[in-house]
Design a protein around this motif. Structure first.
Motif: not given
Ligand SMILES: [Zn+2]
Length: 162
Positions: A1-15
């Motif tokens: 997968m492509l590298a993700l940033s701290d910000t992207t990860i934190r914004a990704s949570f669905a639940n």
């Protein structure tokens, strides 16, 4: 997968609730071999039984908060995502609260998963030569593709996105 940033990860949570997001501890992202994983998974070092997976779903990234179930799976369970038949690592039962109203009503989805998210490493192992002429590389590629579909289906199901 492509590298993700701290910000992207934190914004990704669905639940996740706001509080859960505030409590979230990220792994060291610079130490991750992104090209060798199909999803990012880690256990929270500060919170017992809390873990996270961040999964590519189509063009999106979907994060899911997992809770390790109170009940242990039967001994030597098989991971639903990588389906490694050699059972190289512990497998745990994890539950994810569904996003939105479903989750507020107590709906959750369970899955048996490699305890420390070893799936990507497991599917990259060279499979044994099943018979003369067996295409080992094709078999390996197929396992990687299957893992991606399983992880994506799970995350999409929790998020109720396609
Ligand atoms: Zn696995």
């Amino acid at each position: 997968m492509l590298a993700l940033s701290d910000t992207t990860i934190r914004a990704s949570f669905a639940n996740a609730t706001k509080r859960e997001l505030n409590d979230l501890t990220l792994p060291d992202l610079s130490a991750i071999a992104w090209d060798k994983i199909d999803y990012l998974g880690w256990r929270d070092l500060r919170l017992a039984r809390r873990a996270y997976v961040v999964v590519p779903v189509g063009d999106e990234i979907v994060g899911v908060i997992l809770k390790q179930a109170e009940s242990a799976p039967r001994s030597r369970a098989q991971c639903t995502w990588c389906e490694d038949v050699h059972l190289p690592n512990d497998v745990l039962l994890y539950a994810a609260r569904r996003a939105g109203a479903g989750g507020r009503n107590g709906n959750s989805v369970g899955t048996l998963l490699c305890a420390n998210f070893e799936c990507s490493a497991n599917v990259r192992k060279t499979p044994p030569m099943a018979y003369i002429g067996f295409d080992v590389e094709a078999a390996r590629e197929k396992r990687i593709a299957t893992l991606r579909v399983r992880a994506s289906d799970f995350a999409a199901g929790v998020a109720s996105v396609e």
